[in-house]
Design a protein around this motif. Structure first.
Motif, PDB file in Angstrom:
ATOM      1  N   ILE A   1       0.611  -1.358   0.111  1.00 13.35           N
ATOM      2  CA  ILE A   1       0.162   0.002   0.248  1.00 13.35           C
ATOM      3  C   ILE A   1       0.950   1.305   0.082  1.00 13.35           C
ATOM      4  CG2 ILE A   1      -1.747   1.280   1.633  1.00 13.35           C
ATOM      5  CD1 ILE A   1      -2.930  -1.497   2.242  1.00 13.35           C
ATOM      6  N   VAL A   2       1.842   1.294   0.940  1.00 12.50           N
ATOM      7  CA  VAL A   2       2.968   2.321   0.747  1.00 12.50           C
ATOM      8  C   VAL A   2       3.533   2.529  -0.604  1.00 12.50           C
ATOM      9  CG1 VAL A   2       4.904   3.135   1.849  1.00 12.50           C
ATOM     10  CG2 VAL A   2       3.257   2.203   3.465  1.00 12.50           C
TER      11      VAL A   2
ATOM     12  N   GLY B   1       2.509   1.496  -3.423  1.00 12.34           N
ATOM     13  CA  GLY B   1       1.466   1.867  -4.505  1.00 12.34           C
ATOM     14  C   GLY B   1       1.058   3.352  -4.370  1.00 12.34           C
ATOM     15  N   SER B   2       0.997   3.653  -3.123  1.00 16.23           N
ATOM     16  CA  SER B   2       0.668   5.139  -2.820  1.00 16.23           C
ATOM     17  C   SER B   2       1.802   6.235  -3.326  1.00 16.23           C
ATOM     18  CB  SER B   2       0.340   5.613  -1.188  1.00 16.23           C
ATOM     19  OG  SER B   2      -0.673   4.582  -0.813  1.00 16.23           O
TER      20      SER B   2
ATOM     21  N   VAL C   1       1.480   6.487  -6.820  1.00 17.18           N
ATOM     22  CA  VAL C   1       0.438   7.332  -7.506  1.00 17.18           C
ATOM     23  C   VAL C   1       0.826   8.961  -7.193  1.00 17.18           C
ATOM     24  CG1 VAL C   1      -2.112   8.159  -6.701  1.00 17.18           C
ATOM     25  CG2 VAL C   1      -1.259   5.881  -7.079  1.00 17.18           C
ATOM     26  N   LEU C   2       1.408   9.182  -5.937  1.00 14.13           N
ATOM     27  CA  LEU C   2       1.783  10.429  -5.633  1.00 14.13           C
ATOM     28  C   LEU C   2       2.849  11.065  -6.557  1.00 14.13           C
ATOM     29  CD1 LEU C   2       1.757  12.672  -3.700  1.00 14.13           C
ATOM     30  CD2 LEU C   2       3.942  11.613  -2.407  1.00 14.13           C
TER      31      LEU C   2
END
Length: 56
Positions: A31-32, A34-35, A38-39
């Motif tokens: 999740i980290v 992937g975030s 995206v960022l």
């Protein structure tokens, strides 16, 4: 680190708990990462949009 003389054999319950913790950490790490992806993508889009609107 992986000293073959000190092998500790875990019970089935301990192994299941260990694997569950591993899966939990892996999900959080995914999740980290992937975030962050995206960022970085969003930052790139904003920078490109700023350059396009700034040149007109």
């Amino acid at each position: 680190m992986n000293d073959p003389q000190n092998n500790v054999h875990l019970s089935k319950d301990e192994t299941a708990l260990y694997r569950a913790r591993q899966r939990s950490r892996n999900k959080v790490l995914g999740i980290v990462l992937g975030s962050l992806a995206v960022l970085f993508f969003a930052i790139s889009i904003v920078k490109i949009a700023a350059q396009v609107t700034g040149s007109h």
